[in-house]
Design a protein around this motif. Sequence first.
Motif, PDB file in Angstrom:
ATOM      1  N   GLN A  58       0.829  -1.200   0.000  1.00 53.94           N
ATOM      2  CA  GLN A  58       0.000   0.000   0.000  1.00 53.94           C
ATOM      3  C   GLN A  58       0.868   1.257   0.000  1.00 53.94           C
ATOM      4  N   PRO A  59       0.320   2.402  -0.428  1.00 53.51           N
ATOM      5  CA  PRO A  59       1.096   3.655  -0.415  1.00 53.51           C
ATOM      6  C   PRO A  59       1.697   3.986   0.949  1.00 53.51           C
ATOM      7  N   GLU A  60       0.994   3.644   2.015  1.00 51.60           N
ATOM      8  CA  GLU A  60       1.531   3.899   3.358  1.00 51.60           C
ATOM      9  C   GLU A  60       2.798   3.085   3.606  1.00 51.60           C
ATOM     10  N   ASP A  61       2.876   1.912   2.970  1.00 51.47           N
ATOM     11  CA  ASP A  61       4.081   1.082   3.104  1.00 51.47           C
ATOM     12  C   ASP A  61       5.273   1.721   2.396  1.00 51.47           C
ATOM     13  N   TRP A  62       5.017   2.398   1.283  1.00 53.07           N
ATOM     14  CA  TRP A  62       6.110   3.097   0.592  1.00 53.07           C
ATOM     15  C   TRP A  62       6.745   4.122   1.522  1.00 53.07           C
ATOM     16  N   LEU A  63       5.903   4.813   2.266  1.00 49.67           N
ATOM     17  CA  LEU A  63       6.422   5.817   3.203  1.00 49.67           C
ATOM     18  C   LEU A  63       7.297   5.175   4.267  1.00 49.67           C
ATOM     19  N   GLU A  64       6.882   4.030   4.782  1.00 48.78           N
ATOM     20  CA  GLU A  64       7.650   3.354   5.823  1.00 48.78           C
ATOM     21  C   GLU A  64       8.994   2.857   5.289  1.00 48.78           C
ATOM     22  N   ILE A  65       9.002   2.357   4.061  1.00 49.58           N
ATOM     23  CA  ILE A  65      10.261   1.909   3.460  1.00 49.58           C
ATOM     24  C   ILE A  65      11.210   3.090   3.303  1.00 49.58           C
ATOM     25  N   ALA A  66      10.682   4.200   2.793  1.00 51.43           N
ATOM     26  CA  ALA A  66      11.502   5.402   2.595  1.00 51.43           C
ATOM     27  C   ALA A  66      12.046   5.912   3.927  1.00 51.43           C
ATOM     28  N   LYS A  67      11.213   5.932   4.949  1.00 48.34           N
ATOM     29  CA  LYS A  67      11.650   6.408   6.267  1.00 48.34           C
ATOM     30  C   LYS A  67      12.736   5.507   6.851  1.00 48.34           C
ATOM     31  N   GLU A  68      12.627   4.208   6.612  1.00 49.91           N
ATOM     32  CA  GLU A  68      13.635   3.275   7.130  1.00 49.91           C
ATOM     33  C   GLU A  68      14.987   3.522   6.459  1.00 49.91           C
ATOM     34  N   ILE A  69      14.964   3.831   5.189  1.00 51.81           N
ATOM     35  CA  ILE A  69      16.214   4.154   4.493  1.00 51.81           C
ATOM     36  C   ILE A  69      16.836   5.415   5.084  1.00 51.81           C
ATOM     37  N   VAL A  70      16.022   6.422   5.328  1.00 51.84           N
ATOM     38  CA  VAL A  70      16.530   7.676   5.896  1.00 51.84           C
ATOM     39  C   VAL A  70      17.094   7.447   7.293  1.00 51.84           C
ATOM     40  N   ARG A  71      16.407   6.637   8.095  1.00 44.79           N
ATOM     41  CA  ARG A  71      16.867   6.374   9.461  1.00 44.79           C
ATOM     42  C   ARG A  71      18.245   5.723   9.479  1.00 44.79           C
ATOM     43  N   ASN A  72      18.529   4.914   8.479  1.00 45.25           N
ATOM     44  CA  ASN A  72      19.792   4.171   8.449  1.00 45.25           C
ATOM     45  C   ASN A  72      20.780   4.727   7.434  1.00 45.25           C
ATOM     46  N   TYR A  73      20.465   5.867   6.880  1.00 40.36           N
ATOM     47  CA  TYR A  73      21.210   6.369   5.729  1.00 40.36           C
ATOM     48  C   TYR A  73      22.700   6.571   6.006  1.00 40.36           C
ATOM     49  N   SER A  92       9.236   1.198  -6.723  1.00 41.45           N
ATOM     50  CA  SER A  92      10.464   1.834  -7.222  1.00 41.45           C
ATOM     51  C   SER A  92      10.181   3.268  -7.658  1.00 41.45           C
ATOM     52  N   SER A  93       9.009   3.510  -8.227  1.00 45.94           N
ATOM     53  CA  SER A  93       8.628   4.879  -8.588  1.00 45.94           C
ATOM     54  C   SER A  93       8.411   5.721  -7.340  1.00 45.94           C
ATOM     55  N   ALA A  94       7.704   5.168  -6.372  1.00 43.01           N
ATOM     56  CA  ALA A  94       7.398   5.921  -5.150  1.00 43.01           C
ATOM     57  C   ALA A  94       8.668   6.350  -4.427  1.00 43.01           C
ATOM     58  N   LEU A  95       9.636   5.442  -4.298  1.00 41.03           N
ATOM     59  CA  LEU A  95      10.881   5.786  -3.602  1.00 41.03           C
ATOM     60  C   LEU A  95      11.660   6.851  -4.380  1.00 41.03           C
ATOM     61  N   THR A  96      11.549   6.832  -5.690  1.00 42.02           N
ATOM     62  CA  THR A  96      12.195   7.860  -6.510  1.00 42.02           C
ATOM     63  C   THR A  96      11.685   9.246  -6.143  1.00 42.02           C
ATOM     64  N   TYR A  97      10.382   9.356  -5.876  1.00 44.97           N
ATOM     65  CA  TYR A  97       9.783  10.658  -5.589  1.00 44.97           C
ATOM     66  C   TYR A  97       9.849  11.030  -4.107  1.00 44.97           C
ATOM     67  N   LEU A  98       9.827  10.037  -3.242  1.00 47.21           N
ATOM     68  CA  LEU A  98       9.779  10.320  -1.806  1.00 47.21           C
ATOM     69  C   LEU A  98      11.140  10.649  -1.213  1.00 47.21           C
ATOM     70  N   LEU A  99      12.200  10.024  -1.724  1.00 43.73           N
ATOM     71  CA  LEU A  99      13.536  10.224  -1.160  1.00 43.73           C
ATOM     72  C   LEU A  99      14.210  11.431  -1.808  1.00 43.73           C
ATOM     73  N   LYS A 100      14.602  12.393  -0.993  1.00 45.79           N
ATOM     74  CA  LYS A 100      15.203  13.621  -1.495  1.00 45.79           C
ATOM     75  C   LYS A 100      16.670  13.724  -1.070  1.00 45.79           C
ATOM     76  N   ASN A 101      17.460  14.330  -1.936  1.00 44.81           N
ATOM     77  CA  ASN A 101      18.904  14.487  -1.723  1.00 44.81           C
ATOM     78  C   ASN A 101      19.617  13.132  -1.646  1.00 44.81           C
ATOM     79  N   LEU A 102      19.090  12.164  -2.343  1.00 51.71           N
ATOM     80  CA  LEU A 102      19.684  10.830  -2.347  1.00 51.71           C
ATOM     81  C   LEU A 102      21.025  10.854  -3.065  1.00 51.71           C
ATOM     82  N   SER A 103      22.041  10.299  -2.441  1.00 56.47           N
ATOM     83  CA  SER A 103      23.376  10.257  -3.047  1.00 56.47           C
ATOM     84  C   SER A 103      23.969   8.848  -2.987  1.00 56.47           C
ATOM     85  N   LYS A 104      23.120   7.857  -2.768  1.00 56.85           N
ATOM     86  CA  LYS A 104      23.543   6.472  -2.707  1.00 56.85           C
ATOM     87  C   LYS A 104      22.546   5.616  -3.482  1.00 56.85           C
ATOM     88  N   PRO A 105      22.921   4.395  -3.856  1.00 59.36           N
ATOM     89  CA  PRO A 105      21.992   3.542  -4.593  1.00 59.36           C
ATOM     90  C   PRO A 105      20.976   2.835  -3.691  1.00 59.36           C
TER      91      PRO A 105
END
Length: 335
Positions: A58-73, A92-105
Motif C-alpha cells: 500500500q502507499p503507506e508502506d512506501w512511506l515506511e520503506i523510505a523512512k527506514e532508508i533515511v533512518r539508516n542512511y 520503485s517509482s514511489a521511492l524515486t519521488y519520496l527520497l530527497k537528496n539521495l546520493s547512494k543507490p
Amino acid sequence: MKKVLLLSTGGTIASIKTEKGLTPGRFSRELLEYIPQVKYFAEVTAKDLLNIDSSNMQPEDWLEIAKEIVRNYNDYDGFVITHGTDTMEYTSSALTYLLKNLSKPVVLTGSQKSIEEPLGDANRNLIDAVRFACEDISGVFVAFCGKIINGPRAKKINSKSYDAFDSINYPVVASVKENYVCYHERACQDFEPSLSSYNGQVYCEDQIVPDVNLLKLVPGLDPGLIKEISKHCRGMVIESFGLGGLSDRKRNMFDALENALNRGIYIAITTQVLREGIELGTYALGDKVTNLKVISGKDMTPSALVVKMMWALAKNQNFEELKKVIHTPIQKDIY
C-alpha cells in the motif's frame, strides 16, 4: 568493503510452499544464507520490514520503506529492498519521488521463483542487487535478470519468465555480467556520481495521496464509469488508445471528462501502448483532448504516472502547479 542494508518486504523471493500456494514466510537473514558469496565484496546487514505478498503493498508502506532508508542512511553505502514483483514498479517509482537528496543507490529486487528453488532466479537477482548497491551511483533502481533498470522506468512485462522486467522509454542503466557492472553509455552521462550527488541531508517526504485511480479504456466503455470513479478519487490516470485517442462517437468520453474536471478531479492521459508514449496533437481526437484541462503523461509508464500524481497531490492543489511538477523530470522519469 561497502556496507549494505538489506530490507525485506516479502514477495515470491521470500515465499514458502503451503497447501494454499506460495506465501511469504522467510526472513531476511534466511535470504542472506543463500548468497554467502556476497561476503567477499560487501558487508550486508539484514532487517525485516514487512512479510507480505506485494499485491498487498500500500502507499503507506512506501512511506515506511523510505523512512527506514533515511533512518539508516548514514550507516550504509547502499540499500537493497527485496520485494514482490507484482507491484515492484510502483514501489520503485514511489521511492524515486519520496527520497530527497539521495546520493547512494537504492536497489529493489525480487524473483519469479522462491529462493529455496535450486534452479530459480532469486540467488542471481539478490547477488546482483547487492553488487550494484556497492556502486558509486545515486538513485532508485530495479535489479532483475542481469539488468539494472531506472526505478521509474521499470515495467513488469512477463508474468512467469525470469526476464520479468524491462526498461520503458529509457535504456537499461547497466548489466551485471560475470561479477562486473557494465554501464550503458547513456547511463554514464545521466547517472554519473558527480551529476547525481546532492548537497544537503537526505530526507523523506512524509505525505502521499493514495486517492488516484487508473482507468483503461476499451471500445464500448460506458462513459458513466468515469463519473462514478471520480466520486471516489482526487486524481485519475486514463490509459487512452494509441497516441492519446478518446472516443467522441456514441459513447462520448469527452463529456464525462469535462464533468469530472468540473468536480475538481485532476486527470492525466497516458497510453495503453507499452513504448514511445503519447502525442496528443497528432490526430484530431487527440488534439481535442488538449482543449481539456488534463495533463499529458508524455512517455511515462502508467505506474510511474499514477504514483507521481499521488506524490504531487500531497503538495499541490492547483492544476498548473500539478502539471508543472508532473512534467518536471525526476531521475529521467519523463521527457
